[in-house]
Write an enzyme that holds these catalytic residues in place. Structure first.
Site, PDB file in Angstrom:
ATOM      1  N   ASN A   1      35.778  42.981  40.146  1.00  0.00           N
ATOM      2  CA  ASN A   1      36.531  41.765  40.427  1.00  0.00           C
ATOM      3  C   ASN A   1      35.673  40.791  41.228  1.00  0.00           C
ATOM      4  O   ASN A   1      34.714  41.187  41.893  1.00  0.00           O
ATOM      5  CB  ASN A   1      37.797  42.090  41.229  1.00  0.00           C
ATOM      6  CG  ASN A   1      38.980  42.385  40.334  1.00  0.00           C
ATOM      7  OD1 ASN A   1      39.026  41.980  39.178  1.00  0.00           O
ATOM      8  ND2 ASN A   1      39.949  43.110  40.872  1.00  0.00           N
TER       9      ASN A   1
ATOM     10  N   LYS B   1      38.959  34.707  34.927  1.00  0.00           N
ATOM     11  CA  LYS B   1      39.513  35.865  35.643  1.00  0.00           C
ATOM     12  C   LYS B   1      39.610  35.557  37.137  1.00  0.00           C
ATOM     13  O   LYS B   1      40.563  35.968  37.811  1.00  0.00           O
ATOM     14  CB  LYS B   1      38.622  37.084  35.400  1.00  0.00           C
ATOM     15  CG  LYS B   1      39.064  38.356  36.132  1.00  0.00           C
ATOM     16  CD  LYS B   1      40.345  38.923  35.545  1.00  0.00           C
ATOM     17  CE  LYS B   1      40.749  40.236  36.231  1.00  0.00           C
ATOM     18  NZ  LYS B   1      39.796  41.336  35.973  1.00  0.00           N
TER      19      LYS B   1
END
Length: 311
Positions: free
Chosen positions: A111, A195
């Site tokens: 992430n 994202k």
């Protein structure tokens, strides 16, 4: 083992174990790089697959065995998939670069953003074909115990080249064949920004307000979510990445709806008093803004508040 392990995973968290399982099922020779392992060994893992809509019986966990490799036993590794937390990437990977073969390719799958910018010069400085690829996945997976995971949702996985030598066709095809709903994209950085928009909106707000993702669909959060996205789009544009603001808005709210009952990773990190990835999410937006002489006040406020909460 009948064949030498040639794919190593760095990071045995939920995503790392899921990717390991998928590669193993596809017949790839994969192992984990041990953090403190003194000698190579075998580790038994447990994987519970995603239940289908037609399956009314309890899904049984599947045990399987994977090698744990020491840092000095990496001579045959040709691909390292990095699944540690974003803030751990450089510290975990840098000492291994001299242990890995010169032809070994690195794939970052975490992430947030940021480590790729620091790592690229190190990769480019390596001769003999070392390269760096980036990826993002929205597969759902829950870590139930140290070596036990349960898949909780399907999702898209996107991979692409970033720096140095390109990943060979053999390993590219192997990854795409092993990971469901995966694709190789020519421009991976815009995918990472997309994202990032989802993470920048959902993670800090659910952490600060101690709520599940679905609560963010309430009107009280709409202005802040819009501001987060607006600032991200502006900063990305100055980084040479053009993003569709309305698409990102719809995507953020789609994820909020699809994961309404879930608690974000940052919410969980705060709840368990763990370090968060706020520096690589909203913090990254602010740092890139500063690099261009810009400001991102809403993201900066969230960055500060989450860091204070995590103290």
């Amino acid at each position: 083992m009948t064949h030498a392990v040639d794919i190593a995973i760095l990071g045995a968290g939920a995503v790392g174990q899921l990717i390991c399982r998928q590669l193993t099922v596809a017949g790839m020779n994969v192992g984990f790089i041990g953090r403190n392992a003194l000698e190579s060994s075998q580790q038994v893992l447990s994987f519970t697959p995603l239940a289908s809509a037609d399956d009314h019986q309890q899904i049984q966990a599947i045990p399987y065995s994977v090698p744990i490799l020491t840092a000095d036993a990496l001579d045959n590794i040709r691909l390292v998939i990095v699944c540690v937390k974003a803030y751990q990437v450089l510290d975990a990977l840098s000492p291994l670069l001299k242990q890995l073969p010169s032809q070994c390719h690195i794939l970052l799958l975490h992430n947030g953003m940021g480590p790729h910018l620091a790592l690229a010069p190190l990769i480019n400085a390596q001769a003999n074909g070392r390269g760096l690829s980036l990826g993002t996945t929205s597969q759902g997976v829950l870590r139930q115990a140290h070596w036990q995971i349960k898949q909780t949702g399907q999702g898209l996985t996107q991979l692409g080249h970033f720096a140095g030598a390109e990943l060979t066709k053999h390993y590219r095809n192997a990854l795409l064949a092993a990971i469901p709903s995966s694709e190789w994209v020519d421009a991976i950085v815009p995918c990472l920004w997309q994202k990032l928009a989802v993470n920048a909106a959902i993670n800090p707000l659910t952490a600060l307000y101690q709520c599940p993702n679905g609560k963010l669909a309430e009107p009280d959060f709409s202005e802040m979510i819009n501001s987060i996205i607006d600032e991200l789009v502006m900063v990305a544009a100055h980084d040479g990445v053009s993003l569709d603001q309305s698409f990102l808005h719809d995507r953020v709210y789609q994820v909020i709806r699809l994961t309404a009952g879930n608690f974000s990773s940052m919410h969980q990190d705060i709840a368990h008093q763990r370090r968060t990835e706020i520096d690589q999410i909203n913090g990254y937006i602010c740092e890139r803004a500063q690099a261009h002489g810009l400001s991102a006040p809403v993201n900066a406020e969230l960055w500060t508040r989450v860091k204070q909460l995590a103290v």
